[in-house]
Design an enzyme around this catalytic site. Structure first.
Site, PDB file in Angstrom:
ATOM      1  N   ASN A 292      51.763  61.647  37.737  1.00 44.73           N
ATOM      2  CA  ASN A 292      52.490  61.797  36.689  1.00 44.73           C
ATOM      3  C   ASN A 292      53.542  63.070  36.873  1.00 44.73           C
ATOM      4  OD1 ASN A 292      53.275  62.306  34.112  1.00 44.73           O
ATOM      5  ND2 ASN A 292      51.359  62.547  33.176  1.00 44.73           N
TER       6      ASN A 292
ATOM      7  N   ARG B 111      52.855  57.195  36.182  1.00 46.33           N
ATOM      8  CA  ARG B 111      52.906  56.904  34.843  1.00 46.33           C
ATOM      9  C   ARG B 111      54.417  57.050  34.502  1.00 46.33           C
ATOM     10  NH1 ARG B 111      53.315  61.844  30.454  1.00 46.33           N
ATOM     11  NH2 ARG B 111      53.183  60.256  28.744  1.00 46.33           N
TER      12      ARG B 111
ATOM     13  N   HIS C 169      52.078  56.518  24.349  1.00 50.66           N
ATOM     14  CA  HIS C 169      50.733  56.789  24.355  1.00 50.66           C
ATOM     15  C   HIS C 169      49.916  55.470  24.640  1.00 50.66           C
ATOM     16  CE1 HIS C 169      50.978  60.686  21.970  1.00 50.66           C
ATOM     17  NE2 HIS C 169      51.088  61.193  23.445  1.00 50.66           N
TER      18      HIS C 169
ATOM     19  N   ARG D 249      56.256  69.367  17.163  1.00 52.49           N
ATOM     20  CA  ARG D 249      57.336  68.163  16.777  1.00 52.49           C
ATOM     21  C   ARG D 249      57.268  68.012  15.331  1.00 52.49           C
ATOM     22  NH1 ARG D 249      55.773  63.958  21.222  1.00 52.49           N
ATOM     23  NH2 ARG D 249      55.479  65.479  22.879  1.00 52.49           N
TER      24      ARG D 249
ATOM     25  N   GLU E  49      43.641  58.163  31.069  1.00 53.29           N
ATOM     26  CA  GLU E  49      45.083  57.492  31.269  1.00 53.29           C
ATOM     27  C   GLU E  49      45.013  57.059  32.764  1.00 53.29           C
ATOM     28  OE1 GLU E  49      46.725  60.348  28.345  1.00 53.29           O
ATOM     29  OE2 GLU E  49      48.230  58.877  27.968  1.00 53.29           O
TER      30      GLU E  49
END
Ligand code: ADP
Length: 404
Positions: A7, A91, A180, A241, A385
């Protein structure tokens, strides 16, 4: 087959090495502060002590070389040679409309990931650096890419289009993509296994709530809606955020506060959410502690975060005409009993009956936090993941070899 999962971020690179015969993790770690003289390599080989090195790593190619070096290191290594790695899986955050599943990398795939730089300027260029760094160090190794957006490509147009002039979609592909996806797909499958029912028969709301947060409506195993949109800014309130706001705030705040586009973008992505409301932290642990100690701003931040998440779950129950289970995952979802309790208690009208003891129990296992007679189950499912990336890469290699 050994598969290295990568990643790559702009200044960091996380890795996990899997032995796919039993899906065990042979080693994992990360390189941080790439581009600096004092970059940090942290490395955890299975069954051996952890290693931490500080050294100059100026770009991703060197970072990958250091990772390969330590994986075959005489003392700390878990492999005899890098040739024992048969494939690499990456990823990639944005696959746009081009990718609805994972793919092996070829020239066309690389061109397409580059074409998508516009849609994910912070992520896709960094992933490309990771891909090129592997090519430079292991020129013949097959590489696969697993997209965060792919799982949500099943959303119907009425869910993925914005009600704005169609020219923006037609010319610039401005639409909702969702992110996601790897995590939402993984926890959906695990939830079905946990409930002992076929995924095809379930309506799930999966809540991936970490630093970034999104939820998804998963019907018959397909994502039919998700809270993130063109970018990961839309939807739930997050650590830093804003999530959903009135879009008119952007020009209004720009004119009132004399902000540039870059400044308002940074405000909404990095200086909003829990951090802005609490004035304290973006970390749910600190918010929860401060709230318990009587901090009113932390309490307000917690309440807003919970309220907005709960409204999304309710809207997805409407989107799917009912739900069978709510799944909590990622840092906050897996660890914050306080948040889960607040959400579930306020969803009793849907048939969620919280089991307080099960919710409070400290465990890293998959588990139900509702009573056995609860019409709608709430589950905590730790996400993984990296394992999905390793599995997809493995499958793509097996299929390719089969075809050849
Ligand atoms: P990322 O989105 O970066 O992958 P994670 O999924 O690891 O993030 O989630 C990180 C967040 O999880 C932290 O910011 C923190 O707020 C939250 N978290 C971790 N442990 C706990 C805990 N015990 N209680 C509440 N929140 C927690």
């Amino acid at each position: 087959m050994n598969i290295l999962v990568i990643n790559a971020g702009s200044s960091s690179l996380k890795f996990q090495l899997y032995d796919m015969t039993d899906e065990s993790v042979l080693a994992k770690g990360k390189v941080e502060r790439i581009g600096m003289e004092s970059a940090i390599l942290s490395y955890e080989p299975a069954g051996k002590p952890e290693v931490r090195e500080v050294r100059e790593i100026l770009e991703h190619t060197t970072a990958i070389r250091k990772v390969l070096d330590i994986l075959v290191h005489k003392e700390f290594g878990v492999l005899k040679s890098a040739s024992e790695i048969q494939a690499v899986g990456h990823r990639v955050v944005h696959g746009g409309e081009s990718f609805s599943s994972s793919v092996l990398i070829g020239d066309e795939v690389k061109r397409e990931i580059r074409r998508l730089f516009d849609l994910a300027p912070l992520h896709n260029p960094a992933h490309m650096l990771g891909i090129q760094a592997v090519e430079a160090n292991m020129p013949d190794i097959p590489q696969a890419v697993v997209f965060d957006t792919a799982f949500h490509q099943t959303m119907p147009p009425f869910a993925y289009l914005y009600p704005i002039p169609m020219v923006l979609y037609k010319k610039h592909k401005i639409r909702r993509y969702g992110f996601h996806g790897t995590s939402h797909a993984y926890v959906s499958e695990r939830a079905a296994a946990f409930l002992g029912k076929p995924l095809k028969e379930l309506k799930l709301v999966t809540c991936h709530i970490g630093n970034g947060a999104s939820c998804a409506a998963v019907m018959e195993g397909r994502s039919v809606d998700t809270s993130m949109g063109l970018t990961p800014l839309e939807g739930l309130m997050m650590g830093t955020r804003s999530g959903d706001i009135d879009p008119a705030i952007v020009p209004f705040a720009m004119s009132k506060e004399d902000l540039t586009l870059a400044e308002v973008n940074s405000m909404l992505n990095k200086h909003s959410g829990l951090l802005a409301i609490s004035g304290l932290s973006s970390d749910m642990r600190e918010i929860t502690e401060a709230r318990e100690a009587g901090d009113r701003n932390a309490a307000l931040a917690f309440d807003m975060y919970e309220y907005r998440l709960r409204k999304f779950i309710g809207s997805y129950a409407a989107a799917m005409n009912g739900i069978d289970a709510i799944v909590f995952t990622a840092g906050v979802g897996e660890n914050s009993a306080a948040l889960r309790a607040a959400v579930c208690r306020n969803l009793s009208f849907l048939g969620v009956k919280l089991d307080d003891a099960a919710n409070e129990a400290r465990s890293s296992e998959e588990r139900a936090i509702t009573t056995p007679d609860s019409p709608v189950a709430s589950l905590v499912i730790p996400t993984n993941e990296e394992l999905v990336i390793a599995r997809d890469t493995h499958q793509l290699i097996l299929n390719r070899d089969h075809v050849v």
